[in-house]
Write an enzyme that holds these catalytic residues in place. Structure first.
Site, PDB file in Angstrom:
ATOM      1  CG  ASP A   1      49.138  -4.755 -11.901  1.00 58.53           C
ATOM      2  OD1 ASP A   1      50.037  -5.607 -12.059  1.00 58.53           O
ATOM      3  OD2 ASP A   1      49.006  -3.755 -12.623  1.00 58.53           O
ATOM      4  CG  ASP A   2      45.787  -3.024  -8.029  1.00 60.60           C
ATOM      5  OD1 ASP A   2      46.836  -2.607  -8.542  1.00 60.60           O
ATOM      6  OD2 ASP A   2      44.662  -2.592  -8.339  1.00 60.60           O
TER       7      ASP A   2
ATOM      8  CG  HIS B   1      43.735  -6.081 -11.041  1.00 59.92           C
ATOM      9  ND1 HIS B   1      43.420  -5.980 -12.373  1.00 59.92           N
ATOM     10  CD2 HIS B   1      44.357  -4.918 -10.705  1.00 59.92           C
ATOM     11  CE1 HIS B   1      43.825  -4.792 -12.816  1.00 59.92           C
ATOM     12  NE2 HIS B   1      44.396  -4.130 -11.832  1.00 59.92           N
TER      13      HIS B   1
HETATM   14 ZN    ZN Z   1      46.914  -1.157  -9.998  1.00 60.29          ZN
END
Ligand code: ZN
Length: 286
Positions: free
Chosen positions: A103-104, A253
Site C-alpha cells: 500500500d501507499d 507498504h
Molecule cells: Zn494506506
C-alpha cells in the site's frame, strides 16, 4: 505547534511514534494521528481538532483497533479473505499461495520491492495512492510490466468513511485517471480491474455503496505486521511468518514514509516462504 504535536504523539507509548525533531506534518505524523484517533474512538480524520489535541494531552486507554469491515475470519468461520473473495488458496500443483500486497506507493522504495519480487518470480498487488502515481509514473509502469495487479487506495490517503459522494468520486476517479495516464499503452482491460483498499481499512455503509456503484470490489487483508510503524525488520518478518496460512493476504507498504525495514523484511519473507514452497500470486478476482 507541530513540534508540540510530535512530542505529544511520542509520549503516547503504544503509538510507537518517535519524535522526528522537525516541524513537518508528514504522512507518518498523519498516520499516527489517525491511529491515535481510532484508539480513542474519535473520527479518524488525520486532522488534529480540539478533541484530538486534548486527548493527546491526557489519553484514555486505547480501544482495540476497530475493524469496521468484518474480517473474513469473523464471517461464517471462514479461513481468511481468500475464501471470502473466492481466491484460490493452493496452486493446481498443490503449493500453498500467499498474496502479498503493498500500500501507499509508488515511491522511491517501489523499485527495490519489484527487484525482490522478480528474484523469486513472485507476483503481488499494489494498492496505489493517486498523487504518488503522479510523482512516480515510471514505478507504476514497472509494476504493470512485471505482471503485478494495481489497485486503488484513494488519491491522497483520505479516509473514505463519512465523506460526500463528490469527495468519494474525486478520491477514486482521480486515482483511476492517474493510473491510466501513467500506464499509457500498458493500460489494458485486464489490468484496469477495479479493486479498492480503503485507507486505514475504513469504509462506512455509504462508502461501500459508492464503491459498488463504481464497480469496485473491496480488498482488505488478513495479516498486518504494521510495518509502517517501523517496529524493526525482524519484528515485521516474524509477525508475517508466524501468521501465514494458505491463501493469506498480507499487508505491507512500499510508500508513506521510510520503507527500509519493509523492504528488508520482504527479503526474509520471500526467502522463508519460498523454502516452504509457497507460491506468490497477485490478486485477480474471479
Ligand atoms: Zn494506506
Amino acid at each position: 505547534l507541530v513540534q508540540e504535536l510530535h512530542r505529544r504523539l511520542a509520549s503516547v507509548g503504544w503509538l510507537g511514534y518517535k519524535d522526528p525533531d522537525h516541524d513537518l506534518y508528514t504522512e507518518e505524523t498523519r498516520k499516527a494521528v489517525v491511529a491515535f484517533q481510532l484508539s480513542q474512538g474519535l473520527h479518524p480524520s488525520g486532522e488534529v481538532d480540539e478533541a484530538t489535541w486534548e486527548l493527546l494531552g491526557d489519553p484514555n486507554p486505547p480501544l482495540a483497533t476497530p475493524t469496521p469491515l468484518p474480517s473474513a475470519i469473523d464471517v461464517m468461520g471462514m479461513e481468511g479473505l481468500a475464501e471470502l473473495l473466492n481466491l484460490p488458496t493452493y496452486t493446481e500443483d498443490g503449493r500453498p499461495i500467499v498474496y502479498l500486497t503493498f500500500d501507499d506507493g509508488p515511491s522511491e522504495y517501489t523499485q527495490q520491492v519489484l527487484d525482490l519480487l522478480a528474484r523469486y518470480d513472485a507476483r503481488a498487488t499494489f494498492f496505489v495512492v493517486g498523487e504518488q502515481v503522479e510523482f512516480f509514473p515510471g514505478a507504476l509502469r514497472m509494476e504493470l510490466q512485471a505482471g503485478h495487479t494495481v489497485g486503488n487506495h484513494s488519491y491522497d490517503h483520505a479516509s473514505l468513511a463519512g465523506i460526500s459522494q463528490e469527495a468519494f468520486l474525486f478520491q477514486i476517479g482521480q486515482t483511476e485517471q492517474a493510473i491510466v495516464n501513467a500506464a499509457g499503452d500498458l493500460s489494458t482491460h485486464e489490468n484496469n480491474a477495479r479493486y479498492l483498499r480503503p485507507p486505514y481499512g475504513l469504509a462506512d455503509d455509504t462508502a461501500l455503496l459508492y464503491a459498488a456503484a463504481l464497480g469496485y470490489d473491496i480488498v482488505l487483508w488478513d495479516v498486518d505486521p504494521q510495518d509502517w510503524r517501523r517496529p524493526g525488520t525482524r519484528a515485521i518478518s516474524d509477525y508475517i511468518l508466524s501468521n501465514i496460512f494458505p491463501g493469506v493476504v498480507v499487508l505491507m507498504h512500499d510508500g508513506g514514509g521510510d520503507c527500509t525495514q519493509s523492504v528488508q523484511a520482504l527479503a526474509t519473507v520471500l526467502s522463508e516462504l519460498s523454502a516452504q514452497h509457497y507460491a506468490f500470486h497477485r490478486i485477480v478476482l474471479p
